[in-house]
Motif scaffolding. Structure first.
Motif, PDB file in Angstrom:
ATOM      1  N   VAL A 278      57.930  -8.691 -83.657  1.00  0.00           N
ATOM      2  CA  VAL A 278      56.502  -8.744 -83.996  1.00  0.00           C
ATOM      3  C   VAL A 278      55.763  -9.657 -83.032  1.00  0.00           C
ATOM      4  CG1 VAL A 278      54.856  -9.233 -85.807  1.00  0.00           C
ATOM      5  CG2 VAL A 278      57.092  -8.325 -86.396  1.00  0.00           C
ATOM      6  N   ILE A 279      56.405 -10.778 -82.695  1.00  0.00           N
ATOM      7  CA  ILE A 279      55.716 -11.729 -81.811  1.00  0.00           C
ATOM      8  C   ILE A 279      55.459 -11.100 -80.453  1.00  0.00           C
ATOM      9  CG2 ILE A 279      56.009 -13.891 -80.549  1.00  0.00           C
ATOM     10  CD1 ILE A 279      57.409 -14.995 -83.040  1.00  0.00           C
ATOM     11  N   ILE A 280      56.463 -10.408 -79.934  1.00  0.00           N
ATOM     12  CA  ILE A 280      56.272  -9.795 -78.608  1.00  0.00           C
ATOM     13  C   ILE A 280      55.171  -8.741 -78.677  1.00  0.00           C
ATOM     14  CG2 ILE A 280      57.344  -8.242 -76.938  1.00  0.00           C
ATOM     15  CD1 ILE A 280      59.883  -9.834 -77.246  1.00  0.00           C
ATOM     16  N   VAL A 410      45.768 -20.625 -84.825  1.00  0.00           N
ATOM     17  CA  VAL A 410      46.954 -19.874 -84.410  1.00  0.00           C
ATOM     18  C   VAL A 410      47.459 -20.376 -83.064  1.00  0.00           C
ATOM     19  CG1 VAL A 410      47.811 -17.605 -83.773  1.00  0.00           C
ATOM     20  CG2 VAL A 410      46.316 -17.844 -85.738  1.00  0.00           C
ATOM     21  N   ILE A 411      46.548 -20.704 -82.162  1.00  0.00           N
ATOM     22  CA  ILE A 411      46.999 -21.176 -80.845  1.00  0.00           C
ATOM     23  C   ILE A 411      47.730 -22.506 -80.979  1.00  0.00           C
ATOM     24  CG2 ILE A 411      46.213 -22.001 -78.594  1.00  0.00           C
ATOM     25  CD1 ILE A 411      44.012 -19.889 -78.724  1.00  0.00           C
ATOM     26  N   ILE A 412      47.193 -23.407 -81.806  1.00  0.00           N
ATOM     27  CA  ILE A 412      47.886 -24.686 -82.043  1.00  0.00           C
ATOM     28  C   ILE A 412      49.293 -24.427 -82.550  1.00  0.00           C
ATOM     29  CG2 ILE A 412      47.978 -26.700 -83.545  1.00  0.00           C
ATOM     30  CD1 ILE A 412      45.061 -26.924 -83.417  1.00  0.00           C
ATOM     31  N   ALA A 413      49.357 -23.526 -83.548  1.00  0.00           N
ATOM     32  CA  ALA A 413      50.667 -23.241 -84.142  1.00  0.00           C
ATOM     33  C   ALA A 413      51.603 -22.648 -83.102  1.00  0.00           C
ATOM     34  CB  ALA A 413      50.498 -22.292 -85.320  1.00  0.00           C
ATOM     35  N   ILE A 419      56.064 -22.951 -76.017  1.00  0.00           N
ATOM     36  CA  ILE A 419      54.933 -23.233 -75.142  1.00  0.00           C
ATOM     37  C   ILE A 419      54.394 -21.969 -74.490  1.00  0.00           C
ATOM     38  CG2 ILE A 419      56.396 -23.786 -73.183  1.00  0.00           C
ATOM     39  CD1 ILE A 419      53.754 -26.128 -73.426  1.00  0.00           C
ATOM     40  N   TRP A 420      55.318 -20.992 -74.241  1.00  0.00           N
ATOM     41  CA  TRP A 420      54.870 -19.767 -73.569  1.00  0.00           C
ATOM     42  C   TRP A 420      54.065 -18.886 -74.509  1.00  0.00           C
ATOM     43  CZ3 TRP A 420      54.583 -19.930 -68.682  1.00  0.00           C
ATOM     44  CH2 TRP A 420      55.479 -20.739 -67.958  1.00  0.00           C
ATOM     45  N   TYR A 421      54.458 -18.879 -75.782  1.00  0.00           N
ATOM     46  CA  TYR A 421      53.631 -18.144 -76.753  1.00  0.00           C
ATOM     47  C   TYR A 421      52.212 -18.694 -76.713  1.00  0.00           C
ATOM     48  CZ  TYR A 421      57.988 -16.643 -79.052  1.00  0.00           C
ATOM     49  OH  TYR A 421      59.201 -16.127 -79.331  1.00  0.00           O
ATOM     50  N   GLY A 422      52.144 -20.033 -76.751  1.00  0.00           N
ATOM     51  CA  GLY A 422      50.846 -20.690 -76.762  1.00  0.00           C
ATOM     52  C   GLY A 422      50.062 -20.347 -75.512  1.00  0.00           C
ATOM     53  N   PHE A 423      50.781 -20.311 -74.398  1.00  0.00           N
ATOM     54  CA  PHE A 423      50.130 -20.045 -73.120  1.00  0.00           C
ATOM     55  C   PHE A 423      49.506 -18.647 -73.121  1.00  0.00           C
ATOM     56  CE2 PHE A 423      50.372 -18.562 -68.721  1.00  0.00           C
ATOM     57  CZ  PHE A 423      49.597 -19.534 -68.106  1.00  0.00           C
ATOM     58  N   VAL A 424      50.318 -17.647 -73.548  1.00  0.00           N
ATOM     59  CA  VAL A 424      49.803 -16.271 -73.547  1.00  0.00           C
ATOM     60  C   VAL A 424      48.652 -16.142 -74.543  1.00  0.00           C
ATOM     61  CG1 VAL A 424      50.362 -13.878 -74.006  1.00  0.00           C
ATOM     62  CG2 VAL A 424      52.005 -15.332 -72.837  1.00  0.00           C
TER      63      VAL A 424
END
Lengths: 504, 479
Positions: A278-280, A410-413, A419-424
């Motif tokens: 789901v995340i991807i 959501v971005i904070i989380a 870190i890459w999730y946050g970056f994207v």
């Protein structure tokens, strides 16, 4: 407060019965159809307010519960109730409905009674989806929604409406039948169709995986997630304005709601195992669909793609839970992600509704949605320009608007998760701003582009009222989201416990 | 040898029906010149009276009479009631249609009544001979009814086709019957079941006979690969006869299958289960795909019916009383929906235009919005979309298949349901989204038919919102 009526049933059946009355009595009596529909919509909205005022924010238990046997042979109940997850969405529905009726006031000229009737019936059905606590009841509402939507898009939509509506129907139908099989399997295991029982029953891992995937297909189509999103731009572009508003503001939320009501609490272990999937998909939606939005020539299509991208935040916030708990050892960050996702849903309801209504205003005057047909609109429509820019800013996630709150949480989380999730995820702040502001620039600013734009008239009173209402909602929610968070807090906390407790 | 007079009481509805039908048959020859509709009203009254007889003597116990050849239980009573109910509806539609196309004749109704008698016998048969008898009474009436429109080459061709293939199927069935009799030495279902369970029958002969019986049943129900006759016959027959053909006999066919397989051959469950799984999947798939390309509505509904038969078989595959109950619910709903669907075609048929092509329905929403809405109800009910009752029919059989452990089969079934939704949507699309050059109003043949179609179509919605009583009726009858 509600004259002793069961409030949820009233909210479901009043619009449905009202819609049927409009359908049968309103033929060739357009004024009656409009005013009657408006009365029903306003009345439903007023009746839904006690849900908010009498809501007990201290408990995660279901409130305003109604329960009577419906099909006793299978232990299927007429079982309704709301908690902090569903109540805001019901209010969003009743609120949007008033605007939907108003927005169609002068636009729809053919078969007004069918149009209004269909939207009223849809409203009741959507409230039913959010209030149902019995899986079969939920499914009935979930599917029943397809019929009026099918007719609305196919009848009042744009040139490719038939293709779009068939695609919409078949995609969503295909998605939901798998969910039905999953429900039946769980009923076979537990002997009950109550969603709360599903949430408490233990399920073996293999079964959980299959159930999770069935849910995923059903909800992913509805949200919609990459790669099953292709029906949405088609449906949106071809739907009439109010159809787009209902689609974007409420129907997409049904998918997100499905994840928090079904996937996370019923199949926590499978969710944990497959959260990467789901995340991807969410990150692809945020990044890739955002880029797709950038190249659209059609305003509605642009907003449709932006919706998909924004809904990516919703699913991302929901499924970050496991990574955050694993990384930080506490549920604090996960809580922010989930709440952010929920706020994003409500906020997106307002913003996308506002965007589509704004495009509708232009379309009614010029009958085109091509960005290139416009230019310098603000010179002729200053008030409209003001609202449109405000909504566009909210869509881009400007602080002070509701669009900011959910995305930011959501971005904070996501930074806590990886870190890459946050970056994207954070890249959307740039891409989102890019496609929205570029559209605003091309449509509203610059010199007056052509003779058609030169004769545009500014908003009339009815449109002004719609725009003010939405603008106030977006700003208030952006500046002071605390009441909404309060309402959700207990339920989200409980959801978090359910989502992180193994059911094996 | 003592001659014991059997108890006639359980068979009173059949006997009364036979007596009344014979009376009407004779009276019709005298009436037909002077009182055109006398036969029609007499037929309707007989049906109502027989229905009343069944209700007034409704029993929850099982009574067997005529030396074990006839059984009366609540299963039989419920199915007979619905056969009566659908036939009353069929007759209402047929009268107007026959007048419209100028081949009104009293025989239609007397033949229809004989058909009902045949179905009654099938539903209550408790041995192979009685079953065969009932089947033949019904089939012969149907052959004659299809051929009634003598000036239509299509109708006569359909009748021939149905007759030849029907006879072939009956032959298969009889061949199977004889083998079962050979292996068990009994023709009574309950006896057969005992002998097979005790292991006193030759397994090879039994299996051989079973295959022929299943083929015969599949022929009669119209299941793939023995479905070829259905589209041709449905399309070629006059719409009123198609209406009859496609509804009430399905209930009887279901009962026949139940009596033979469940009452008679439960010991061979593992053999017929496998056969039915194949037939069911094939039927659902063929029904879903082939219907898409049809442009004749009757033909499309024939293929859709083949798909529905596949779903009904799912209930048998579950191989437990709940499964059979779900199939029973399905077949009843299927018959009612069929009355609505074919009734719509009949109701809109005007002189010279059968109104059975999908192109006839183009722009119906402009030409008659009420009928368009009713057709929308019918189509979505057939597609199995809630809140219409067709949804619960599918829900129950799929539920029972899942409970029986065939989740994969349920997945196949729902996928075919989605595919078949496409062609139902095609009809809705034609009515609502496409424009017809001709904007003149389309009327039903008479206002009576307008009411009749509306009543059945709205019933689909009402039963969909409150389905519990019919469901519990079906489930309690086989519990």
């Amino acid at each position: 407060m509600t004259l002793g009526l069961p409030i949820l049933s009233t909210l479901i059946w009043l619009p449905i019965i009202g819609g049927l009355l409009v359908l049968f009595l309103g033929r060739d009596r357009d004024n009656f159809a409009k005013w009657f529909s408006l009365a029903i919509a306003v009345l439903t909205f007023l009746l839904s307010l006690p849900l908010w005022t009498q809501f007990d924010t201290t408990t995660a238990a279901m409130q305003f519960v109604e329960k009577t046997p419906w099909i006793p042979t299978f232990n299927i109940q007429y079982y309704l109730g709301v908690d902090g997850l569903s109540m805001p969405l019901i209010l969003l529905t009743t609120f949007t409905q008033v605007l939907v009726v108003l927005s169609a006031w002068t636009v729809i000229k053919e078969r007004v009674e069918q149009y209004m009737g269909a939207f009223l019936i849809m409203q009741g059905v959507m409230i039913g989806v959010f209030a149902a606590l019995d899986a079969i009841l939920f499914y009935v509402f979930w599917e029943a929604l397809l019929i009026p939507m099918f007719v609305v898009i196919g009848k009042w939509g744009g040139p490719r409406r038939v293709y779009a509506t068939l695609k919409f129907f078949l995609y969503t139908f295909l998605g939901s039948v798998f969910m039905l099989v999953a429900f039946l399997y769980m009923h076979y295991q537990s002997g009950s169709f109550s969603i709360l029982d599903f949430q408490n029953m233990p399920i073996a891992m293999t079964a959980q995986i299959f159930i999770f995937l069935a849910f995923l297909v059903a909800f992913a189509v509805k949200i919609p997630m990459f790669p099953v999103h292709t029906w949405l731009p088609d449906a949106h572009v071809e739907a009439p304005t109010a159809g787009s508003v209902v689609l974007a503001a409420i129907m997409l939320k049904m998918g997100g709601y499905g994840f928090v009501r079904f996937s996370l609490p019923i199949t926590p272990d499978a969710s944990m195992t497959l959260d990467w999937l789901v995340i991807i998909l969410s990150l692809i939606a945020i990044l890739y669909i955002g880029l797709v939005a950038l190249v659209q020539n059609d305003m509605k299509k642009l907003v449709a793609y932006s919706s998909i991208s924004h809904m990516g935040f919703v699913t991302l916030g929901m499924f970050l839970v496991y990574d955050i708990v694993q990384n930080t050892g506490s549920t604090q960050g996960a809580m922010i992600g989930l709440e952010g996702a929920m706020i994003q849903m409500v906020s997106h309801g307002f913003i996308s509704g506002a965007m589509f209504l704004a495009i509708g205003v232009l379309y009614d005057r010029m009958h085109t949605r091509e960005i290139s047909a416009y230019g310098g609109v603000v010179n002729k429509m200053p008030w409209f320009g003001f609202f449109a820019v405000l909504f566009a800013m909210a869509n881009a996630g400007l602080p002070g608007t509701s669009g900011f709150v959910g995305e930011f949480m959501v971005i904070i989380a996501s930074f806590k998760a990886n870190i890459w999730y946050g970056f994207v995820a954070a890249s959307t702040l740039i891409i989102g701003a890019a496609y929205t502001l570029w559209m605003v620039k091309r449509v509203f600013f610059g010199p007056v582009a052509n003779d058609n734009v030169a004769v545009l008239e500014d908003l009339n009173k009815r449109e002004m009222m719609i725009m003010w209402t939405l603008a106030i909602a977006i700003v208030v929610l952006g500046v002071y989201p605390a009441p909404l968070i309060d309402v959700m807090h207990s339920s989200v906390a409980q959801l978090l416990v359910q989502a992180t407790t193994s059911k094996l | 040898m003592n001659f014991i007079i059997p108890s006639f009481a359980p068979a009173i509805p059949e006997m009364v029906l036979l007596a009344l039908t014979s009376l009407i048959l004779v009276a019709d020859t005298f009436w037909s010149k002077r009182y055109q509709f006398a036969t029609y009203y007499a037929a309707q009254l007989s049906l109502v009276f027989v229905g009343y007889l069944i209700i007034s003597s409704f029993t929850t116990s099982t009574v067997i009479t005529f030396d074990g050849s006839f059984v009366r239980d609540s299963f039989a009573d419920i199915l007979k009631l619905f056969i009566v109910l659908t036939t009353i509806g069929i007759f209402v539609f047929s009268r107007e249609y026959l007048l419209q196309f100028k081949f009104f004749a009293g025989e239609f109704f007397s033949l229809g009544l004989f058909g009902v008698l045949g179905m009654f016998v099938m539903v209550s048969a408790n041995n192979l001979i009685t079953m065969y008898l009932g089947l033949e009474i019904m089939s012969l009436s149907l052959y004659a009814m299809i051929a009634m429109r003598k000036d239509s080459a299509h109708a006569v061709e359909s009748a021939m086709k149905y007759f030849v293939l029907g006879a072939l199927a009956t032959g298969m069935l009889l061949y199977g019957f004889s083998m079962i009799y050979g292996a068990t030495g009994s023709i009574t279902f309950t006896e057969m079941a005992k002998i097979i369970e005790a292991g006193n029958a030759d397994k090879v002969v039994l299996s051989f006979g079973l295959v022929f019986i299943v083929i015969g049943l599949a022929f009669k129900l119209g299941a793939v690969p023995f479905h070829m006759w259905m589209p041709d016959v449905y399309q070629g027959a006059p719409s009123a006869v198609t209406l009859y053909l496609a509804t009430a006999p399905k209930i009887a066919g279901f009962a026949m299958m139940y009596r033979i397989l469940i009452d008679g051959l439960p010991g061979l469950v593992h053999d017929w289960q496998g056969l039915l799984i194949m037939i069911s999947i094939l039927s659902m798939v063929v029904g879903a795909f082939v219907a898409i390309v049809q442009d004749n509505l009757k033909r499309m509904l024939a293929y859709s019916g083949i798909g529905h038969v596949g779903f009904i078989l799912l209930g048998f595959i579950a191989a437990n009383p709940e499964g059979y109950s779900s199939a029973m619910f399905y077949v009843i709903i299927y018959a009612i929906t069929g009355v609505a669907g074919f009734g719509m075609i009949v109701a809109l048929a005007k002189t010279g235009n059968e109104f059975d092509k999908i192109s006839d329905f183009v722009g119906l929403n402009q030409r008659n919005p009420w009928m368009a809405l009713m057709m929308l109800f019918i189509m979505f009910s057939m597609a199995g979309v809630p809140p219409f009752v067709g949804f619960y029919a599918k829900l129950l059989v799929i539920e029972e298949v899942v409970n029986a452990g065939f989740t994969w089969l349920a997945v196949v079934a729902v996928i075919t349901a989605v595919i078949s939704a496409f062609y139902y949507l095609k009809v809705v699309k034609a009515m609502y989204f496409d424009n017809n050059e001709d904007k003149s109003k389309v009327d039903t043949i008479s206002s009576e038919l307008n009411w009749a179609v509306s009543l059945v179509a709205i019933a689909l919605l009402v039963m969909g919102i409150l389905p519990s009583s019919l469901i519990s009726l079906c489930y309690s009858s086989l519990a």
